[in-house]
Design an enzyme around this catalytic site. Structure first.
Site, PDB file in Angstrom:
ATOM      1  N   THR A  23       1.478  -2.785   1.962  1.00 37.35           N
ATOM      2  CA  THR A  23       1.980  -4.133   2.723  1.00 37.35           C
ATOM      3  C   THR A  23       0.923  -5.451   3.344  1.00 37.35           C
ATOM      4  O   THR A  23       1.328  -6.116   3.468  1.00 37.35           O
ATOM      5  CB  THR A  23       1.864  -3.326   3.818  1.00 37.35           C
ATOM      6  N   THR A 104      -1.256   1.767   2.297  1.00 37.48           N
ATOM      7  CA  THR A 104      -1.374   2.236   3.204  1.00 37.48           C
ATOM      8  C   THR A 104      -0.906   3.810   2.694  1.00 37.48           C
ATOM      9  O   THR A 104      -1.838   4.874   2.758  1.00 37.48           O
ATOM     10  CB  THR A 104      -1.261   2.499   4.213  1.00 37.48           C
TER      11      THR A 104
HETATM   12  C1  SIN Z   1       2.184   1.194   1.088  1.00 42.77           C
HETATM   13  O1  SIN Z   1       1.814   1.631   0.184  1.00 42.77           O
HETATM   14  O2  SIN Z   1       2.241  -0.271  -0.580  1.00 42.77           O
HETATM   15  C2  SIN Z   1       3.066   0.401   2.109  1.00 42.77           C
HETATM   16  C3  SIN Z   1       3.093   1.358   2.932  1.00 42.77           C
HETATM   17  C4  SIN Z   1       2.030   0.308   3.719  1.00 42.77           C
HETATM   18  O3  SIN Z   1       0.779  -0.164   2.788  1.00 42.77           O
HETATM   19  O4  SIN Z   1       1.797   0.483   4.511  1.00 42.77           O
END
Ligand code: SIN
Length: 341
Positions: A23, A104
């Site tokens: 993200t 995340t």
């Molecule tokens: C991911 O994990 O690539 C998408 C979600 C995020 O980064 O919060």
């Protein structure tokens, strides 16, 4: 570019920033949209531009795009590539530390994997964001700036995660919120420290540096045998098919042994049981896991509880996961099996 972090060491003089997506590199069609975005679109060099104005010239930042994925799609091949790039850069004397931009969702798994495989004497700092780069108020730039500060801090080492001003150790960090900007917790272990206005304040020693941090862990969970590292990092393109299959099964009301029996029939090499409470298992699930063990499958017992750990008793028929969460216990088991291959 350079860094102004108060405690930063200026020699060696390079921080390498490896982009993997997430993200933090996400793009939405509207600045007001924090969830309807595509992860892994903005390049890591562009992400660094967002913090360029806050650098002061003493430390060079080198950007390398290792991947561009939504971390829900993280896989062994990418872990292998990432570990290889980390090992490459860590071996360069002028490199002070590494920052990895990451989604995340599986950040805690990659952090644990890199700590277990590399046990680095320099810092590897994973960072992320809960809002896309195009958000009205994105959290990525501050997280990235804080991560660079941590990587540049004299004495820092081991794998840590930096998010919302908090520094988490690789063994403890867990994503505990699906939406809030401060989405991570280190549970009972607590934070390693915080980043405040470009300065690191430590609450406890850097993880990886403290023997007591490792004391309770089998070797394979902290620094696997050199054979494992060689197998993972140097094995090359065929490594994907080479990873032993290790799965996670969950205990819940009405759980049965069906999934375990099916996995064993499919040739699974290891199973982590995410038990209830202190790693307890439905009697039918436990019976199936014992059958699996008798068939040569390696089984570990963790807990689905977010806080706390499985406390072993002499009566335990299935070994516990030494305080690791189910997803980290799975990686430990993978590495254990890989080291024996
Ligand atoms: C991911 O994990 O690539 C998408 C979600 C995020 O980064 O919060």
């Amino acid at each position: 570019m350079a860094i102004n972090s108060g405690t930063a060491d200026t020699s060696p003089s390079k921080i390498v920033v490896l982009g993997t997506g997430g993200t933090i590199a996400g793009r939405a069609s509207s600045a007001g949209d924090n969830i309807g975005y595509t992860a892994g679109e903005v390049g890591v060099a562009q992400l660094l531009e967002s913090i360029g104005a806050f650098q002061n010239g003493a430390l060079a930042l080198v950007a390398e795009q290792v991947a561009q994925v939504d971390s829900k799609d993280m896989d062994f091949a990418l872990w292998q590539r990432l570990a290889g790039r980390c090992a490459h850069w860590l071996a360069q004397p002028e490199v002070q530390g590494i920052v990895i931009t990451h989604g995340t969702d599986t950040l805690e798994e990659t952090a644990y994997f890199l700590q277990a495989v590399l046990d680095p004497a320099k810092p590897i700092v994973l960072t992320c964001a809960m809002r896309p780069a195009t958000a009205l108020v994105p959290d990525g730039p501050q997280n990235l700036l804080d991560a660079v500060t941590v990587a540049a801090t004299a004495g820092a080492h081991g794998v840590v995660a930096v998010c919302a001003g908090n520094i988490h150790g690789a063994l403890d960090v867990q994503k505990v919120h699906s939406y809030k900007v401060d989405a991570f917790s280190s549970g009972d272990a607590g934070l390693v420290g915080v980043v405040e206005e470009g300065r690191v304040r430590l609450y406890r020693p850097w993880p990886g540096a403290v023997d007591s941090y490792k004391e309770n862990m089998p070797l394979a969970q902290v620094a696997p045998a050199p054979a494992a590292i060689k197998n993972i990092v140097l094995r090359g393109a065929d490594a994907d098919g080479y990873w032993p299959r290790v799965e996670i099964v969950l205990n819940y009301a009405g759980a049965s042994g069906l999934l375990v029996d099916a996995l064993v029939a499919q040739g699974v090499r290891g199973i982590v049981a995410a038990g209830t409470g202190n790693g307890t298992l439905h009697v039918d699930l436990q019976a199936a896991l014992l059958r699996a063990m008798a068939a040569g499958v390696r089984v570990r017992r963790s807990t689905r509880s977010v806080f706390g750990r499985v406390l072993a008793t002499p009566a335990d028929a299935i070994p516990d996961a030494h305080g690791l969460s189910p997803v980290k216990a799975r990686i430990a088991l993978l590495l254990e099996l890989l080291a024996e291959a």
